[in-house]
Design an enzyme around this catalytic site. Structure first.
Site, short mmCIF file in Angstrom:
data_model
loop_
_atom_site.label_atom_id
_atom_site.label_comp_id
_atom_site.label_asym_id
_atom_site.label_seq_id
_atom_site.Cartn_x
_atom_site.Cartn_y
_atom_site.Cartn_z
N THR A 61 0.83 -1.20 0.00
CA THR A 61 0.00 0.00 0.00
C THR A 61 0.86 1.26 0.00
OG1 THR A 61 -1.72 -1.19 1.20
CG2 THR A 61 -1.89 1.20 1.19
N TYR A 149 3.39 -12.27 5.95
CA TYR A 149 2.28 -11.75 5.15
C TYR A 149 1.91 -12.80 4.12
CZ TYR A 149 -0.33 -8.23 2.38
OH TYR A 149 -1.30 -7.51 1.70
N LYS A 177 -0.10 -11.58 8.92
CA LYS A 177 -1.12 -10.80 8.23
C LYS A 177 -1.77 -11.74 7.23
CE LYS A 177 -2.04 -6.82 5.26
NZ LYS A 177 -1.48 -5.68 4.47
N VAL A 217 -4.88 -5.56 9.97
CA VAL A 217 -3.95 -4.69 9.26
C VAL A 217 -4.71 -4.19 8.05
CG1 VAL A 217 -1.72 -4.44 8.12
CG2 VAL A 217 -1.97 -6.06 10.02
#
Length: 308
Positions: A61, A149, A177, A217
């Site tokens: 992001t 992740y 995540k 998250v």
């Protein structure tokens, strides 16, 4: 594949990075260069106004594929200086090159990060034995706690249940995540390990909490952070009705922020609020008028105002 029956009692909830984290966008100036002052102001807003316990810096992001290693370090230092006394700062250091990931992890630790986010190596599609070796090497090389992740729709491969359970044996691998979207797989890992799972899919926060996850998250949390935290706290308090009400209220934005690539709409929405954002870097493109109109509609449907 068969699993041992999870007959052990439920463990105490561990939240190594708090309840709510936002994967922060990286503000740029009009000419596309790094806006460090803007990053500090945005980080302060996300912590002080939106209630984030931690921020993820230099994640996808944050347009990490288009920022240099030097920019990543400068950005991380600016955010640590701005909010590191009252929120954790988690550095995204994942790449598809183990050596490079270890280098970024060392730089992040030196810059003052409190933890690391390490994504599944993408595009080269390593086997599970390669994932195990990659994540273990990163964890062995430094001293910071690590959040894995797991995002197979971008990385090309999942971190399988057995791999996650093995990785959980490492003292510094403490969280995940979880953007796999498979709550059955999540449930099995939670039953067999002490990993703290954070939803990596904004709209699955409440269902993920129901199977034992500890937080979020988020991306939409640039706008919904305070309410998303209320949702998590309500669930923790056993107030399922309030948690469900907030889930349904926020759903238009939890999903709508991903109508196009999330960074694009977050930056457009932040700019409309007068907050630091700036343009995106190619190959991303800035939001169109139609996309902005839809974003405003999604915000309105969630009970949030986005200025014209």
């Amino acid at each position: 594949m068969t699993y041992d029956h999870p007959d052990t009692p439920a463990r105490a909830v561990s939240r190594p990075f708090g309840r709510l984290l936002t994967a922060m966008v990286t503000p740029f100036t009009a000419d596309g260069s790094l806006d460090l002052d803007g990053a500090a102001r945005l980080a302060a807003h996300l912590v002080d106004a939106q209630g984030n316990d931690a921020l993820v810096i230099n994640g996808t992001t944050g347009e990490s594929p288009t920022t240099t290693d030097a920019e990543k370090e400068r950005l991380l230092r600016a955010v640590v200086e701005a909010v590191g006394d009252r929120a954790q700062v988690v550095a995204g250091v994942g790449t598809n090159d183990t050596r490079h990931t270890i280098e970024l992890a060392a730089a992040a630790e030196k810059a003052g990060a409190h933890g690391l986010l390490v994504v599944t190596p993408y595009y080269n599609k390593p086997p599970q034995s390669g994932l195990l070796r990659h994540f273990t090497a990163v964890a062995d090389a430094g001293g910071l706690p690590i959040m894995l992740y797991d995002i197979p729709h971008r990385a090309g491969v999942p971190i399988d249940t057995e791999t996650l359970v093995k990785l959980a044996e490492h003292d510094r691998i403490v969280a995940v995540k979880d953007a796999k979207g498979d709550l059955t797989a999540t449930s099995w890992v939670l039953a067999r390990s002490d990993l703290a799972f954070y939803s990596g899919e904004d709209a699955l926060t409440l269902p993920a909490l129901a199977v034992g996850s500890v937080g979020l998250v988020g991306t939409s949390t640039h706008f919904t952070g305070a309410l998303a935290k209320q949702l998590i706290e309500a669930y923790d308090a056993g107030d399922n009705a309030t948690a469900l009400s907030l889930h349904r209220r926020l759903l238009p934005l939890l999903t709508g922020i991903f109508r196009t690539q999330g960074t694009i709409l977050v930056k457009a929405g932040l700019a409309a609020q007068g907050l630091p954002a700036g343009p995106v870097r190619p190959p991303l493109v800035d939001a169109t008028d139609d996309e902005m109109a839809q974003l405003r509609a999604d915000c309105a449907a969630a009970g949030l105002d986005l200025p014209e």
